[in-house]
Design a protein around this motif. Structure first.
Motif, short mmCIF file in Angstrom:
data_model
loop_
_atom_site.label_atom_id
_atom_site.label_comp_id
_atom_site.label_asym_id
_atom_site.label_seq_id
_atom_site.Cartn_x
_atom_site.Cartn_y
_atom_site.Cartn_z
N GLU A 3 0.87 -1.20 0.03
CA GLU A 3 -0.05 -0.10 0.00
C GLU A 3 0.80 1.16 0.09
OE1 GLU A 3 -2.62 -0.50 3.50
OE2 GLU A 3 -4.06 -1.51 2.27
N GLU A 4 2.21 1.17 0.45
CA GLU A 4 3.05 2.33 0.53
C GLU A 4 3.51 2.38 -0.86
OE1 GLU A 4 5.84 1.33 3.43
OE2 GLU A 4 4.41 1.64 5.05
N LEU A 5 3.52 1.71 -1.83
CA LEU A 5 4.31 1.89 -2.96
C LEU A 5 3.15 2.63 -3.93
CD1 LEU A 5 5.57 -1.72 -3.72
CD2 LEU A 5 6.77 0.07 -2.99
N GLU A 6 3.99 3.35 -5.00
CA GLU A 6 3.27 4.20 -5.90
C GLU A 6 2.52 3.20 -7.11
OE1 GLU A 6 1.54 6.61 -8.31
OE2 GLU A 6 2.90 7.31 -6.78
N GLU A 7 1.06 3.32 -7.03
CA GLU A 7 0.41 2.20 -7.60
C GLU A 7 0.90 1.80 -8.88
OE1 GLU A 7 -4.29 1.30 -8.36
OE2 GLU A 7 -3.85 2.95 -7.30
N ALA A 21 5.58 -1.80 -7.58
CA ALA A 21 4.19 -2.15 -7.01
C ALA A 21 3.52 -3.38 -8.00
CB ALA A 21 3.26 -1.02 -7.02
N GLY A 22 3.60 -3.35 -9.11
CA GLY A 22 3.17 -4.31 -9.89
C GLY A 22 3.73 -5.64 -9.88
N LEU A 23 4.91 -5.84 -9.55
CA LEU A 23 5.55 -6.95 -9.12
C LEU A 23 5.24 -7.35 -7.64
CD1 LEU A 23 7.68 -9.24 -9.89
CD2 LEU A 23 9.62 -7.93 -9.11
N ASN A 57 -3.50 1.57 -17.77
CA ASN A 57 -4.86 1.86 -17.29
C ASN A 57 -5.47 0.35 -17.51
OD1 ASN A 57 -4.95 4.92 -16.25
ND2 ASN A 57 -4.21 4.90 -18.16
N PRO A 58 -4.94 -0.57 -16.96
CA PRO A 58 -5.46 -2.06 -16.85
C PRO A 58 -7.16 -1.96 -16.34
CG PRO A 58 -4.08 -2.16 -15.32
CD PRO A 58 -4.00 -0.76 -15.78
N PRO A 59 -7.82 -3.04 -16.59
CA PRO A 59 -9.33 -3.14 -16.13
C PRO A 59 -9.21 -3.21 -14.55
CG PRO A 59 -9.10 -4.58 -17.63
CD PRO A 59 -7.52 -4.08 -17.53
N GLU A 60 -10.25 -2.71 -13.61
CA GLU A 60 -10.20 -2.90 -12.42
C GLU A 60 -9.71 -4.16 -11.77
OE1 GLU A 60 -13.24 -1.90 -8.83
OE2 GLU A 60 -13.74 -1.17 -10.92
N GLY A 61 -8.85 -4.10 -10.67
CA GLY A 61 -8.55 -5.48 -10.07
C GLY A 61 -7.49 -5.94 -10.80
N VAL A 62 -6.72 -5.16 -11.83
CA VAL A 62 -5.47 -5.57 -12.60
C VAL A 62 -4.55 -4.75 -12.25
CG1 VAL A 62 -4.17 -6.28 -14.48
CG2 VAL A 62 -6.70 -7.03 -14.34
N ARG A 63 -3.39 -4.99 -11.39
CA ARG A 63 -2.41 -4.18 -11.09
C ARG A 63 -0.98 -4.29 -12.11
NH1 ARG A 63 -1.28 -3.05 -4.99
NH2 ARG A 63 -0.08 -1.36 -5.65
N ASN A 64 -0.52 -5.47 -12.24
CA ASN A 64 0.57 -5.85 -13.11
C ASN A 64 0.17 -5.48 -14.66
OD1 ASN A 64 2.72 -7.55 -14.61
ND2 ASN A 64 3.16 -7.74 -12.44
N MET A 65 0.88 -4.40 -15.06
CA MET A 65 0.63 -4.13 -16.36
C MET A 65 1.31 -4.90 -17.36
SD MET A 65 0.86 0.24 -15.23
CE MET A 65 -0.03 0.50 -13.87
N ALA A 81 -0.72 -6.67 -20.68
CA ALA A 81 -0.27 -6.22 -22.10
C ALA A 81 -0.07 -7.46 -22.70
CB ALA A 81 1.21 -5.55 -22.17
N LYS A 82 0.27 -8.53 -21.96
CA LYS A 82 0.16 -10.12 -22.65
C LYS A 82 -1.27 -10.65 -22.99
CE LYS A 82 4.34 -10.69 -19.95
NZ LYS A 82 4.83 -11.40 -18.72
N LYS A 83 -2.13 -9.93 -22.58
CA LYS A 83 -3.71 -10.56 -22.86
C LYS A 83 -4.14 -10.15 -24.27
CE LYS A 83 -3.52 -12.12 -18.61
NZ LYS A 83 -3.25 -13.50 -18.43
N GLN A 84 -5.00 -10.93 -24.73
CA GLN A 84 -5.49 -10.55 -26.11
C GLN A 84 -6.67 -9.36 -25.85
OE1 GLN A 84 -7.44 -13.70 -28.20
NE2 GLN A 84 -7.24 -12.58 -29.84
N ALA A 85 -7.23 -9.45 -24.56
CA ALA A 85 -8.20 -8.31 -24.18
C ALA A 85 -7.48 -7.02 -24.27
CB ALA A 85 -8.59 -8.56 -23.11
N CYS A 86 -6.33 -6.89 -24.16
CA CYS A 86 -5.62 -5.70 -24.29
C CYS A 86 -5.60 -4.99 -25.68
CB CYS A 86 -4.28 -5.69 -23.51
SG CYS A 86 -3.38 -4.19 -23.44
N TRP A 87 -4.99 -6.25 -26.40
CA TRP A 87 -4.95 -5.65 -28.02
C TRP A 87 -6.33 -5.39 -28.49
CZ3 TRP A 87 -3.11 -3.44 -31.79
CH2 TRP A 87 -3.31 -4.06 -33.26
N GLU A 88 -7.39 -5.97 -27.91
CA GLU A 88 -8.71 -5.97 -28.60
C GLU A 88 -9.38 -4.25 -28.16
OE1 GLU A 88 -10.97 -7.71 -30.66
OE2 GLU A 88 -9.00 -8.76 -31.05
N ARG A 89 -8.86 -4.12 -26.90
CA ARG A 89 -9.31 -2.79 -26.42
C ARG A 89 -8.69 -1.58 -27.40
NH1 ARG A 89 -8.64 -0.54 -20.34
NH2 ARG A 89 -10.52 -1.77 -19.84
#
Length: 696
Positions: free
Chosen positions: A120-124, A129-131, A562-570, A574-582
Motif C-alpha cells: 500500500e505504500e508503493l506508488e500504484e 508495485a506491479g511485481l 490503465n488496465p481493468p479494475e482489479g489488475v495491477r500488473n501492467m 499487455a500479454k492479454k488478447q483483451a488488451c490488444w482488442e481494446r
C-alpha cells in the motif's frame, strides 16, 4: 589483454551503446540484454523489467531488477532477478560475502512484497508495485522460488541451482550468471557449463543401462529405464535447462502438461512404460560403474532431453497428485554421448529427427530450417542503400545460431575486422527472436510479442511452414527488404518513445509493439499498406510515419498503464488478447498526411514485382554462366549417371542431354535453371560434382 577483459570492455561498450540509442539507464539496458540470454538458455520462460530499490522494516535494503513473469506460466516457479552492472576498466571480483548481501536484498523484497502494508505504500503505477502485487496474488500457487543474480563481475563462488532453504515451505534456489558465464554463452552458446547430474549422490542412485552401440560406432549409445520419481526430482532442480533449446520452444508452443500422459500417470501408472515412447537424450560425457546387477550411469555432464519434454514436464507436474503411484512409473531413455566439439551440429539433428513424429512439425523450431537458412543467405549478400545519412552500402547480419556474429568476426585479422565492421555494423545485427518480434508486431500480434522473446518465437515458428510454402519462393529479396524495413521501424520507434515527454518510463517494449500493430492494422482497415519500400530506400522513417507511430504509441501507453479494475500488473495486462482488442478498436487522430504514407496493395506488389524481376534476371544469368562453366562433358556424365541410377524423368534426361551437346545446342534460360535443380537432386543421391580445372 585477456579474453575475459576484452569481452568485459566489449560488453560495456555494447550496453552503453544500447542505453544511449534508446535513452535508458545502463542498468535497464543490461537487464534487456541478459533477459534475452536467460530466456534463450532456459533459465526462465520470460523476462519482465520491474526495478525497485528502497528500505523496508528496520532499514533493511530491498532491491530487485525484474522477474521471470507470472508463476502460473512457469510451472509454479517464481523467478526474481537482480542485476549488478558497473562500468570499470578492470574486471571486478565478487566474493561470497558480497554475493550473500546481494541475495539478501532479493529475499527481503520477496518478504516485504507479501505484506499488505508494504504494497500500500508503493506508488500504484510503479514497476515495483506491479511485481509486488503479482507475488502476493500468486504466492499460494508458487511451488519454488528461484533467485538469479547477474553481474558483469567475476564471481569466485560456484552458485548454480544451489538450494538455499525454504520460505513459507517453498524451496528457494540461488543462481549466478557472472561475466565468465555470460561470455561462454554469448560467444559459444554454452548455457549449461555447470549442469552436471550426479545420479548416485543427489538423485537416489545410478541408472541401469545397456550399451547399444558397437566399438566402431560414431557415438556411444545406451538404453536405460529411469524411475519416474527420479526423473521428476531431476527436473525439479534443473527445470527447462534440461530441455534442448528446440524442445523448449516446442513445449512452449504446445503447453507443458499433456492430458493423455497425465491420465496414464494418475489412473494406470503401471502401464506407463508400455504406453509411452520414452525419452531421447544426449550428454557430453558420462561416468559408468559396473555393479553386480550390470552397468549403471552414475553421472552425466550437460544432459539434454531432445525428445520427451512433454513426458518429463507432465511427470513433474503430476508428482503431487500421483502420490505413491509415481513409484510405479518407469520411463525408457535412449542416451547418446555427444562430445562438445560435435554438439552444435549433431545435437540439433538428433533433436530434429527424434521430434519428427509430432503432428506439429518440430523442424519448424530449428535454426537449420530452410526458412532461417534462406534469411541468413540473403543477409550475407544483399546490400542495403546508404540512405540519406550514410556514405556507403552495408548489410544486415542475421544470426541464425547463437555466436555466429562473434565467431565470424573473431576469425579475422585486425585489418579484415575493420572492413567487416564497416560492412556489417553492430547496429545492423539481428537474431531469430528479433525477426519473430518484428513480424508478429506487424501482423497484429502485440499481445504475443509481449509474452517474451521465446514464447513469441514459438508462436512465430508455428507459422513458418505457411510462410515458407512448398518451395520457399516467397522468401526472396522482396521479403527480406520488407523484413529490414520492419526492423528499422521497430528500432527507430524504441528510440522515439524514450525521448517523448509523455513517456512515463517502463513498458517501452509493449508500447512499441502495440503502436506498430495498430498503425499496420489501421492501414489495412483503409485497404492500404504502409509503403515499406520507402523505408528501405531511405533506411530511415519518413517524418509522417514517425508522427503516426507516436500518436499510436502515446495511446498504447494509456491503454497498457490503465488496465481493468482489479489488475495491477501492467506487464501481465499487455500479454492479454483483451488488451490488444481494446486498443485495436480505438479511433486515433493521425496526421493529415497519414494517407500519403500508404499505398494501394496492387501498387506495392507492382514495385515488388520489379525487384523480383531483377532478382530473377540475376539468378538466370548466374545459372547460365554456371551451366556453361561446367561444360558439355560434365553434363553428359551427370546424364549417364542419373540414367544408370534410374533417377531421371524423361524431361530431366532431355534437359541434361541438351546441356551435354553445347555449344552445338544452347540451353534456354529456363533449361539452365532446371539443369542446376536436377544436379542438386543427383548430388543428394550420391553424384559427385567435379569442377572443371581452371585454364591457364
Amino acid at each position: 589483454m585477456t579474453d575475459l577483459l576484452e569481452f568485459h570492455h566489449a560488453l560495456i561498450a555494447d550496453i552503453q551503446g544500447d542505453a544511449d540509442a534508446l535513452g535508458m539507464y545502463t542498468q535497464e539496458a543490461f537487464f534487456e540484454k541478459i533477459g534475452e540470454i536467460l530466456t534463450e538458455a532456459g533459465e526462465i520462460d520470460q523476462c519482465d523489467y520491474a526495478y525497485f530499490q528502497g528500505k523496508g522494516r528496520r532499514g533493511v535494503q530491498l532491491q530487485v531488477s525484474g522477474s521471470g513473469g507470472d508463476p502460473l506460466d512457469s510451472d509454479g516457479v517464481l523467478s526474481l532477478i537482480l542485476c549488478d552492472f558497473q562500468i570499470a576498466s578492470d574486471v571486478r571480483i565478487t566474493r561470497s560475502s558480497e554475493l550473500k548481501s546481494q541475495f539478501n536484498r532479493l529475499v527481503e523484497f520477496l518478504r516485504h512484497a507479501r505484506r499488505e502494508e508494504f504494497r500500500e505504500e508503493l506508488e500504484e503505477t510503479s514497476l515495483g508495485a506491479g511485481l509486488a502485487d503479482l507475488i502476493s496474488t500468486r504466492w499460494r500457487g508458487v511451488e519454488k522460488v528461484k533467485l538469479i543474480f547477474v553481474t558483469n563481475s567475476d564471481n569466485r563462488a560456484k552458485v548454480d541451482a544451489v538450494p538455499a532453504g525454504e520460505m513459507d515451505g517453498k524451496p528457494v534456489t540461488y543462481n549466478v550468471w557472472d561475466l565468465k558465464r555470460l561470455q561462454a554463452y554469448m560467444e559459444q552458446g554454452k548455457a549449461r557449463a555447470d549442469l552436471t547430474i550426479d545420479f548416485a549422490t543427489e538423485f537416489g542412485g545410478g541408472i541401469p543401462v545397456l550399451k547399444a552401440s558397437g566399438s566402431d560406432a560414431a557415438l556411444e549409445s545406451y538404453i536405460a529405464v529411469i524411475p519416474g520419481a527420479q526423473l521428476a526430482q531431476i527436473y525439479d532442480k534443473w527445470g527447462a535447462r534440461l530441455l534442448e533449446s528446440n524442445v523448449r520452444s516446442f513445449l512452449q508452443a504446445k503447453g507443458n502438461v499433456n492430458r493423455g500422459i497425465r491420465k496414464t500417470i494418475l489412473e494406470e501408472p503401471h502401464m506407463f512404460l508400455a504406453y509411452n515412447n520414452g525419452l531421447a537424450a544426449t550428454a557430453e560425457a558420462i561416468e559408468l560403474e559396473r555393479t553386480e546387477d550390470g552397468l549403471v550411469i552414475t553421472r552425466a555432464d550437460n544432459l539434454q532431453i531432445v525428445n520427451g519434454g512433454q513426458t518429463t514436464a507432465s511427470i513433474h507436474a503430476a508428482r503431487k497428485t500421483a502420490g505413491s503411484g509415481l513409484g510405479d512409473i518407469f520411463v525408457q531413455m535412449k542416451l547418446n554421448v555427444v562430445p562438445p566439439i560435435l554438439s552444435d551440429t549433431v545435437v540439433p539433428r538428433i533433436s530434429e529427427f527424434a521430434n519428427s513424429q509430432n503432428k506439429v512439425n518440430a523442424a519448424d523450431f530449428f535454426a537449420n530450417h530452410p526458412f532461417h537458412v534462406r534469411i541468413e543467405e540473403l543477409s550475407r549478400k544483399i546490400l542495403v542503400p546508404a540512405g540519406s545519412g550514410g556514405y556507403r552500402e552495408t548489410k544486415w547480419f542475421y544470426e541464425r545460431a547463437r555466436g555466429q556474429f562473434a565467431d565470424e568476426r573473431s576469425r579475422k585479422t585486425d585489418a579484415e575486422r575493420k572492413k567487416w565492421d564497416a560492412e556489417f555494423p553492430r547496429s545492423q545485427f539481428f537474431t531469430k527472436t528479433d525477426l519473430a518480434k518484428y513480424e508478429n508486431s506487424w501482423s497484429g500480434r502485440p499481445d504475443t510479442v509481449s509474452q517474451g522473446a521465446q514464447k513469441n518465437f514459438a508462436a512465430f515458428a508455428r507459422l513458418i511452414e505457411k510462410i515458407w510454402g512448398r518451395s520457399g519462393e516467397r522468401i526472396n529479396e522482396v521479403w527480406f527488404r520488407h523484413l529490414i524495413s520492419k526492423a528499422i521501424i521497430f528500432r527507430s520507434l524504441e528510440k522515439l518513445v524514450s525521448a517523448q515527454d509523455w513517456y512515463e518510463g517502463g513498458y517501452r517494449a509493449n508500447i512499441v509493439t502495440y503502436a506498430i500493430a495498430k498503425v499496420s492494422h489501421d492501414a489495412t482497415e483503409r485497404d492500404r499498406v504502409v509503403d515499406l519500400g520507402r523505408v528501405w530506400r531511405a533506411q530511415a522513417l519518413p517524418p509522417v510515419l514517425e508522427e503516426a507511430l507516436l500518436v499510436a504509441a502515446a495511446e498504447a501507453q494509456e491503454v497498457i498503464t490503465n488496465p481493468p479494475e482489479g489488475v495491477r500488473n501492467m506487464s501481465e495486462w499487455a500479454k492479454k488478447q483483451a488488451c490488444w482488442e481494446r486498443f485495436r478498436k480505438i479511433q486515433l487522430s493521425y496526421p493529415d498526411d497519414f494517407l500519403d504514407l500508404l499505398v494501394e496493395p496492387d501498387d506495392a506488389k507492382a514495385e515488388d514485382a520489379e525487384v523480383t524481376d531483377d532478382e530473377n534476371l540475376t539468378k538466370s544469368v548466374k545459372a547460365q554462366a554456371k551451366v556453361f562453366e561446367l561444360g558439355a562433358s560434365f553434363w553428359a556424365g551427370a546424364r549417364d549417371w542419373g540414367r544408370s541410377k534410374k533417377l531421371l524423368s524423361p524431361s530431366e534426361f532431355g534437359v541434361l542431354d541438351v546441356c551435354s551437346k553445347m555449344p552445338n545446342r544452347i540451353p534456354t534460360e529456363r533449361q539452365t535453371t532446371f539443369a542446376l535443380e536436377i544436379l542438386e537432386k543427383l548430388e543428394k543421391h550420391g553424384f559427385e560434382r567435379r569442377e572443371p580445372m581452371p585454364t591457364a
